[in-house]
Design a protein around this motif. Structure first.
Motif, short mmCIF file in Angstrom:
data_model
loop_
_atom_site.label_atom_id
_atom_site.label_comp_id
_atom_site.label_asym_id
_atom_site.label_seq_id
_atom_site.Cartn_x
_atom_site.Cartn_y
_atom_site.Cartn_z
N UNK A 24 54.42 39.22 49.49
CA UNK A 24 54.44 40.13 50.63
C UNK A 24 53.50 41.29 50.35
N UNK A 25 53.10 41.94 51.44
CA UNK A 25 52.08 42.99 51.35
C UNK A 25 52.43 44.14 52.27
N UNK A 26 52.00 45.32 51.85
CA UNK A 26 52.07 46.47 52.75
C UNK A 26 51.08 46.25 53.88
N UNK A 27 51.41 46.78 55.04
CA UNK A 27 50.54 46.60 56.20
C UNK A 27 49.13 47.11 55.93
N UNK A 28 49.03 48.16 55.14
CA UNK A 28 47.73 48.80 54.90
C UNK A 28 46.77 47.93 54.10
N UNK A 29 47.29 46.89 53.43
CA UNK A 29 46.42 46.06 52.59
C UNK A 29 46.41 44.59 53.03
N UNK A 30 47.20 44.24 54.01
CA UNK A 30 47.24 42.85 54.47
C UNK A 30 45.85 42.39 54.90
N UNK A 31 45.52 41.19 54.45
CA UNK A 31 44.23 40.62 54.79
C UNK A 31 43.10 41.05 53.86
N UNK A 32 43.36 42.03 53.01
CA UNK A 32 42.34 42.50 52.07
C UNK A 32 42.74 42.26 50.62
N UNK A 33 44.01 42.39 50.31
CA UNK A 33 44.51 42.24 48.95
C UNK A 33 45.24 40.91 48.82
N UNK A 34 45.11 40.30 47.64
CA UNK A 34 45.83 39.06 47.35
C UNK A 34 46.44 39.15 45.96
N UNK A 35 47.74 38.90 45.89
CA UNK A 35 48.43 38.90 44.60
C UNK A 35 48.64 37.45 44.17
N UNK A 36 48.43 37.21 42.89
CA UNK A 36 48.61 35.85 42.36
C UNK A 36 49.11 35.96 40.93
N UNK A 37 49.53 34.82 40.40
CA UNK A 37 50.07 34.85 39.05
C UNK A 37 49.58 33.65 38.26
N UNK A 38 49.45 33.83 36.95
CA UNK A 38 49.14 32.74 36.03
C UNK A 38 50.18 32.82 34.93
#
Length: 123
Positions: A58-72
């Protein structure tokens, strides 16, 4: 106690990209949700992105579409890919983990924080 270490910040021009990394001293990300937070001068710390142990995000509205969180999980690392950076993204960025899941990440008070990594967006 598990330590989290943030890295990858820097100075970037508006529209640029950065990838932040959150490393753990133990292999915890298989069972913990992880959140990325930021705090700008004079403002409260806010949650900008979270990823569950199963990969939900999930993302804050201010960063949606610009930020991507992922995990390894194999590398004990969670990433925050930040594209289309804006001056208002300038802040110190922190990561934190919670065994109780994504919703619990919204509770910011009472957490222990690392040193964070500074992101400055400026021309």
């Amino acid at each position: 106690q598990v330590q989290l270490v943030e890295s990858g910040g820097g100075l970037v021009q508006p529209g640029g990209s950065l990838r932040l990394s959150c490393g753990a001293s133990k292999n915890i990300f298989r069972i913990y949700a992880v959140g990325w937070y930021r705090q700008a001068p004079g403002k409260q710390r806010e949650l900008v992105a979270g990823i569950s142990d199963k990969g939900s995000t999930n993302y804050a509205d201010s960063v949606k579409g610009r930020f991507t969180v992922s995990r390894d999980n194999a590398k004990n690392t969670v990433y925050l890919q930040m594209n289309g950076l804006k001056p208002e993204d300038t802040a110190a960025y922190y990561c934190n983990a919670d065994l109780l899941g994504l919703r619990a990440l919204e509770n910011i008070s009472g957490r222990i924080w690392g040193q964070g990594t500074q992101v400055t967006v400026s021309s």
